[in-house]
Structures are given as C-alpha cells and as structure tokens.
Design an enzyme around this catalytic site. Sequence first.
Site, short mmCIF file in Angstrom:
data_model
loop_
_atom_site.label_atom_id
_atom_site.label_comp_id
_atom_site.label_asym_id
_atom_site.label_seq_id
_atom_site.Cartn_x
_atom_site.Cartn_y
_atom_site.Cartn_z
N HIS A 79 0.85 -1.18 0.13
CA HIS A 79 -0.06 0.17 0.01
C HIS A 79 0.77 1.20 -0.03
O HIS A 79 0.48 2.43 0.67
CB HIS A 79 -0.86 0.05 1.27
CG HIS A 79 -1.98 -1.14 1.21
ND1 HIS A 79 -3.08 -1.13 0.63
CD2 HIS A 79 -1.99 -2.53 1.60
CE1 HIS A 79 -3.83 -2.07 0.90
NE2 HIS A 79 -2.82 -2.96 1.29
N ASN A 152 -10.50 -2.68 2.33
CA ASN A 152 -10.17 -2.83 0.95
C ASN A 152 -11.32 -2.30 0.15
O ASN A 152 -12.63 -2.71 0.84
CB ASN A 152 -9.42 -4.32 0.42
CG ASN A 152 -8.12 -4.40 0.78
OD1 ASN A 152 -7.25 -3.33 1.20
ND2 ASN A 152 -7.69 -5.49 1.02
N HIS A 343 -4.18 0.88 11.81
CA HIS A 343 -3.88 -0.55 12.62
C HIS A 343 -5.18 -1.12 12.88
O HIS A 343 -5.97 -0.24 13.42
CB HIS A 343 -3.12 0.00 13.79
CG HIS A 343 -2.61 -1.25 14.54
ND1 HIS A 343 -3.29 -2.47 14.39
CD2 HIS A 343 -1.54 -1.39 15.45
CE1 HIS A 343 -2.59 -3.48 15.25
NE2 HIS A 343 -1.56 -2.73 15.69
N TYR A 366 0.98 -4.37 12.30
CA TYR A 366 0.60 -2.98 11.86
C TYR A 366 1.78 -1.99 12.68
O TYR A 366 2.35 -1.08 12.50
CB TYR A 366 -0.71 -2.57 11.81
CG TYR A 366 -1.36 -3.06 10.49
CD1 TYR A 366 -1.53 -4.24 10.45
CD2 TYR A 366 -1.71 -2.21 9.60
CE1 TYR A 366 -2.38 -4.93 9.25
CE2 TYR A 366 -2.26 -2.53 8.48
CZ TYR A 366 -2.83 -3.86 8.14
OH TYR A 366 -3.27 -4.25 7.23
FE1 HDD Z 1 -2.65 -4.92 5.28
C1 HDD Z 1 -1.20 -1.67 5.05
C2 HDD Z 1 -5.62 -3.26 4.14
C3 HDD Z 1 -3.89 -8.16 5.33
C4 HDD Z 1 0.17 -5.87 6.78
N1 HDD Z 1 -3.24 -2.88 4.89
C5 HDD Z 1 -2.42 -1.68 4.68
C6 HDD Z 1 -3.23 -0.85 4.29
C7 HDD Z 1 -4.43 -1.15 4.08
C8 HDD Z 1 -4.40 -2.35 4.32
C9 HDD Z 1 -5.63 -0.64 3.55
C10 HDD Z 1 -2.84 0.52 4.01
C11 HDD Z 1 -3.08 1.39 5.24
C12 HDD Z 1 -2.65 3.10 4.84
O1 HDD Z 1 -3.32 3.65 4.01
O2 HDD Z 1 -1.58 3.30 5.35
N2 HDD Z 1 -4.41 -5.64 4.95
C13 HDD Z 1 -5.38 -4.91 4.66
C14 HDD Z 1 -6.61 -5.83 4.09
C15 HDD Z 1 -6.14 -7.19 4.57
C16 HDD Z 1 -4.75 -6.97 5.07
C17 HDD Z 1 -7.98 -5.38 4.08
C18 HDD Z 1 -6.77 -8.26 4.65
C19 HDD Z 1 -8.22 -8.40 4.97
N3 HDD Z 1 -1.94 -6.56 6.08
C20 HDD Z 1 -2.60 -7.76 6.06
C21 HDD Z 1 -2.06 -8.83 6.55
C22 HDD Z 1 -0.89 -8.28 7.10
C23 HDD Z 1 -0.91 -6.99 6.52
C24 HDD Z 1 -2.44 -10.42 6.67
C25 HDD Z 1 0.31 -8.94 7.83
C26 HDD Z 1 0.39 -9.81 8.61
N4 HDD Z 1 -0.70 -3.83 5.76
C27 HDD Z 1 0.16 -4.66 6.45
C28 HDD Z 1 1.28 -3.79 6.94
C29 HDD Z 1 1.12 -2.61 6.12
C30 HDD Z 1 -0.27 -2.67 5.68
C31 HDD Z 1 2.81 -4.26 6.28
C32 HDD Z 1 1.74 -1.99 5.27
C33 HDD Z 1 2.03 -0.34 5.86
C34 HDD Z 1 1.23 -0.13 7.07
O3 HDD Z 1 0.67 -1.46 7.25
O4 HDD Z 1 0.81 0.68 7.89
O5 HDD Z 1 1.59 -3.80 8.40
#
Ligand code: HDD
Length: 713
Positions: A79, A152, A343, A366
């Site tokens: 993202h 999402n 988060h 997160y």
């Molecule tokens: Fe995630 C970012 C949505 C599964 C780990 N995720 C992130 C963002 C969104 C989502 C909208 C961007 C937030 C922003 O604009 O800063 N993610 C989802 C959805 C998931 C999902 C809807 C499943 C239903 N994500 C998911 C899993 C993991 C992560 C299973 C890890 C185990 N996601 C992350 C992250 C991020 C992230 C690496 C990257 C930047 C952040 O968190 O702040 O932690």
Amino acid sequence: MKNSKKTNQDNSDGKQNDLEFNKSSAENEFLTTNQGVKINDNNNSLKSGERGPSLLEDFILREKITHFDHERIPERIVHARGSGAHGYFELYKTMEKYTKAGFLNDTSIKTPVFVRFSTVAGSRGSTDLARDVRGFAVKFYTQEGVFDLVGNNMPVFFIQDAMKFPDLIHAVKAEPHNEIPQAASAHDTFWDFISLMPESMHMIMWVMSDRAIPRSLRMMEGFGVHTFRFVNDKNESHFVKFHWKPKLGTHGVAWDEAQKISGKNSDFHKQDLWEAIEAGNFPEWELGVQIIPESDEHKFDFDLLDPTKLVPEELVPVTIIGKMVLNKNPDNFFAETEQVAFHPGHIVPGIDFSNDPLLQGRLFSYTDTQLSRLGSPNFHEIPINRTIAPMHNNQRDGHMRQEIATGKVSYHPNSLGGGCPFQAKMDQGGFVSFNERVDAHKVRARSTSFSDHFSQAALFYNSQTPIEQGHIVSALSFELGKVETVSIRERMLGLLNQVNADLAAKVAKNLGIPVPKNIEKPINHGVGADDEGNQEPSKAKPNIGSSDALSMLKNPTVSDPIATRQIAFLCADGVSADSIKVMKTALQNAGAKAVIIAPHLGTIVSQEGTEILVDQTYKIAASVLFDGVFIPAGKGIADLSKIKEVKEFLNDSYHHCKFIAAEAEGVQIIKNNSDINKDPGVLMSENNSDKNLSVSFIKALGRHRFWEREKSL
Ligand code: HDD
C-alpha cells in the site's frame, strides 16, 4: 502534553483544520536555520576565496544538506502508493442495541475522519491505474479514542492465515532478480503462488473483475473484510461486517483504457480525488453493517472467521447506519498522507475482534511496521495520528518524544502521584475485551470449515452480467498470457475449471492450451494439498445461485449519476457557440464538467464571431481522461477530420464504450469515421443546439458506459 486542538465539531464544514497545532506558514517571515538563526545568503556556500574550497565550518550548508539527505522515510511495505483526505462521519441512527461505541450511539456527534486510499503492489511513485485491490483505510478520531477501519475495496482476501502474507506479497511484488514488473500481477511469481493456493480463487475473481480498475476512488465500495464484533453495554456480542457504499455508484474503466491512463496521467485517481474536493464536490459514502447474532455463528455453509468468504447480502442484509463525507484535502502530503499510521488493532470500547486468523496476524503487523517506517514508538504523537480523546499513561521517552511528562511518577501502582493515572472501570469507559470462552488444544492447523475454496468464487462469477464475465475472461487471459511458464498456466486452468467450466474453457482457448483433465500435483505441496501433494478435489457446490449485490452493472446508482463527470467538447475555429452553450449548460446543471478542446490554447473564434476560451489542446487531451465526448455543430467543425489526434480520440472513446454525442456538422465527423459504427451509444442530431440531444446524452452518461458495444468490436 496537549493534544491537538481537535474537537468533534472540527472538519464538519470542511474549513476547520484539525492540525492547526503544528501548522507553519512562512508568510512575512525571514529564512532561518533550524535553530532560528536568520540566514543572510541562501545561494552560496562558505568558501576560502571566491574560487576556493568550501569550508567545513559552514553550519548553514551542512544543516541544509543533512536534512535533505534524510527527507525520505521507508515507503510502506504494501500500500505504498496512496491518496488521503479529511472529512467527517455522521450517524443516522443509534446502534446502542448492538454496540456501546459512543460514535455509533449518538447521532449528534460528527466524528472527524482521515481516509487513505491506496494500491497494494506498486511503489510509492507507481501508477494509480494498476490492476490491483485498493486499500480503503478510515481513521475515526472518536471521543473514546482512535478507531481504524483498515479495509479494502473488495470484501474478501487472497489468503486465510497471516502466516502466508509475506509469501503473497513476495509473489506479487516485482520479481526480485530484475525488479520487473512494477505494480502488476501479470507475471510468473504471482501466478505460480496463486496456482498453488486454491483458497485465493474467490479473491482472484474479484481482482480480475473491473473492481480492480476503478474509474475513481470516489466510485469504489469499501469493506472491513474480516468479521468483527459489536459489544453492547450489557456485554452482549454480535458479529459485524462493515461496508462503505459510494453515493456516486461503483464504476470501473476498460482494461485497455487503464493501461493508457497510466501513460497519460499516472496520478489520475489522486488528481481526481484532489480536484473533486477542491471544487466542493465532496465524495460521500454510506456506512452499512451486516449484523449476525452470536447464536447464528455456525448457521452458514462457510465460516464467518474465513476472510476468503463474504456474507451474501441475500442472507444478511446490509443496514445503512451513517455517512462519511470527505471535504478537505491535506495541507501537506508527507505530514498527513505519508505519516498516517493505520492499525486494525486500533479499536474503541464497543468494537472487538473475531478469531479470524488473518486479522489476528494483522494485529501484530501494523505496529511493527510503523516502528521501521516511522522510526519510533512515538508515532502516535505525529499530528495526523493523535487521538482527540484525553491521553495519559506511563509510557516514556524513545526517539523524537514530543510530550514533556511532568512529575516523577511514571509507574503504576503509585502513591506519590496520588495513584494517577487511574484505571477505568467498564462503566467509566475502560476497554474490556469480550469474554469469549476459548477451550482448545494448541495446534498449527486450519479448520475444515475453511476448506471450500470454490463455491463463493463461483457465486461471484455467476452473479456477474455476461459483460462483466467477459471482462474477467479477458483479464485472466491477459495476466496468464504474460506468464511465461506453461505449467503455471495449466495449473491455473485446472483451478478455474473448479470454479466454472465455461470460464476455464474460454481462458484456455485464448491461451491456446487445453484445460487439464486432472489438477496437476503441485510440485511444492500447495496450501490445501494433502501430505501426498494432492490438491483438494472439491469443486464449487452445484446450484450455488447468484447475488446481485456482487455485480457493479446490476447496481446503478440513480441519484446524481453524472455529477463530477468530465465531458470532452471537440472544437475548432468556426464551432457553433450556441451548440456549445446548450450542451454545456445542460451538463453543468447535472453537475458534470465540459472541457473545451481545440487545436491551440488561448481562444478560438466561433461561427457566431464570439471568442471561446480553450481548456486543453489535442496534444494534451486524451480520450481516456474523459467520461464522454461531444462534437458540437459549426461550419469550422469539418476541419476536425484533418486532425490525427481527433480520430484517435474518437476511436479510443468508441473502443472504451463511451457515449459519444454529435450534432449538425459534428455528425459528419462521426459519419466520416469508418471505425465507428452507429450504435445506440452514439447519439446524433442533425439540429444545432438540440435540447433533446442534451437530455438523452445526460441520461446515457448516467449509465457510465455502453458496454454492449464490445460485442461488435
Ligand atoms: Fe494490510 C497496510 C488492508 C492484510 C500488513 N493493509 C495496509 C493498508 C490497508 C491494508 C488498507 C494501508 C493503510 C494505509 O493507507 O496506510 N491488509 C489490509 C486488508 C487485509 C490486509 C484489508 C486483509 C483483509 N496486511 C494484511 C496482513 C498483514 C498486513 C495479513 C500482515 C500480517 N498491511 C500490513 C502492513 C501495512 C499494511 C505491512 C503496510 C503499511 C502499514 O501496514 O502501515 O503492516
């Protein structure tokens, strides 16, 4: 520490700025160093003589360069590319029967929000129009703390367990040996992984649909994806699924168009959102919930904890409970959109988690990622992340701490500080986790209730109109066509065949290989395979039925259908000013924007002798950046036939199934173009300034596209 001076009323009129506390302006101020020393020369470094070496003592140069060298922070691991906006959330009716969350109880509260939309796979500078799921993350600054709904634009996900998330992301990102391709899933590693992950088939249907190439961020649905819990003041729990429904309807573009937009304006979505808000066309979404009593947990033929499943609206209707309006652009992209930290674990009393194993893993990820991205456990002190609720605890110090905690007590229990800060009892608003009973063995396993990977994929495919199904076939044929390893294509065809035999056959025809009779044994034991490496033999359940809510085309939005749409007027000297005026006024009254395009900037002279201001030239404008085209009347309009870009413009509009209108002399331009068949999506009138034409054009534009044209292309 003082919290930022946000109140629950801020943001409600789009003028208040919730970040005033930290805002700076250089108006009428001297240039200074970071230490406040006024700078006398910002152009020359300190040297030993005019032509001599620079001096190390130049603290002004060193400070400026050092700060510049550290301007970037790591982009988000996923993202990375995003667009943000401020706004507010308003509740229509109290939900106190289900949840004690204050912002969902009191309809008089306007809760400030910050939203960040994003793509997933691409880097921060990548194109907006990649085929991808879009992030839809909302930060509610409630009076009881921050609640983040980190969802999402699709209601399901690729995988069932967070353990697979790094694998999924490694597979979809650019391949590591050559970092190709950027922001695209059409490559071997992604489809290699997917072909071994039958659980992803439902999500694959969504990302191969036009949901993955939205017309606008303002025209996307949003979903919380996981099942959460609402908890009321009697400590009763209901399961809940969150939905955002856009007021402008849910619309996508054509895939060829998406690729061309990426070349013409890779900031297309970011700019569209920015300009709509600047123009006062504030995008709105309604918040809906599906509420499921605890006692119904096992009543469905899928598991509520499985994030690859949705709850069909036919089984549990969506109740609309409030609306969100985005009414203010950020002042500074970095400070707000880049530094915002979402988060799924940011919840408030009245909302709680379910045991969805994907959600449970996210609860760890997160905070962890903010530590490396924002560099400190104090990221909650960055203005965009601050709660508006009072905040007191015994956490101290760390990199870049802003709070100056006074007194000598930083522990609990204490007597020296009078016992402060106190723990809050439940009736004082203290957060108490829902006391779900858990009695189980410690295992690394997956419930068999998670193992039907194909039925809801089939449900999604069945629910689409034939046009939408055609787009899924084309998208799969494009993506798998880009895959170089034939065995990956074959494995995918095997999985598609489990979803829908007709779909698999059509894709197989485009790939020039047969659908395999048996699913090949995956070499590396795909998830869902048994110890021998055999994939699950299950197919989609027969008679799975369909759900209209899953189709975009079956759900047109009737209110204000063409508001904020951009309509190109193809003009030249000698155009009829009257013709332009009638159509432009009608479009503007319907909330759309008319853009005058001509061979040169400045003004053109109409056949009536008046001057018309030009907005764009044919060198700048491209059909893919518009929603429809109008060719006005006028003697000079015949000259348009001589302009190469006009022909390209019209042909692209036609191929992307846009509505085209022309009148009087303008009609001749259409008739002269042998690539354009006169179908009902091409509206023509022999009369100048035909009001009926404008009425039928506006009605047609409300349908978004004349997709039926695809059959004849
Ligand atoms: Fe995630 C970012 C949505 C599964 C780990 N995720 C992130 C963002 C969104 C989502 C909208 C961007 C937030 C922003 O604009 O800063 N993610 C989802 C959805 C998931 C999902 C809807 C499943 C239903 N994500 C998911 C899993 C993991 C992560 C299973 C890890 C185990 N996601 C992350 C992250 C991020 C992230 C690496 C990257 C930047 C952040 O968190 O702040 O932690």
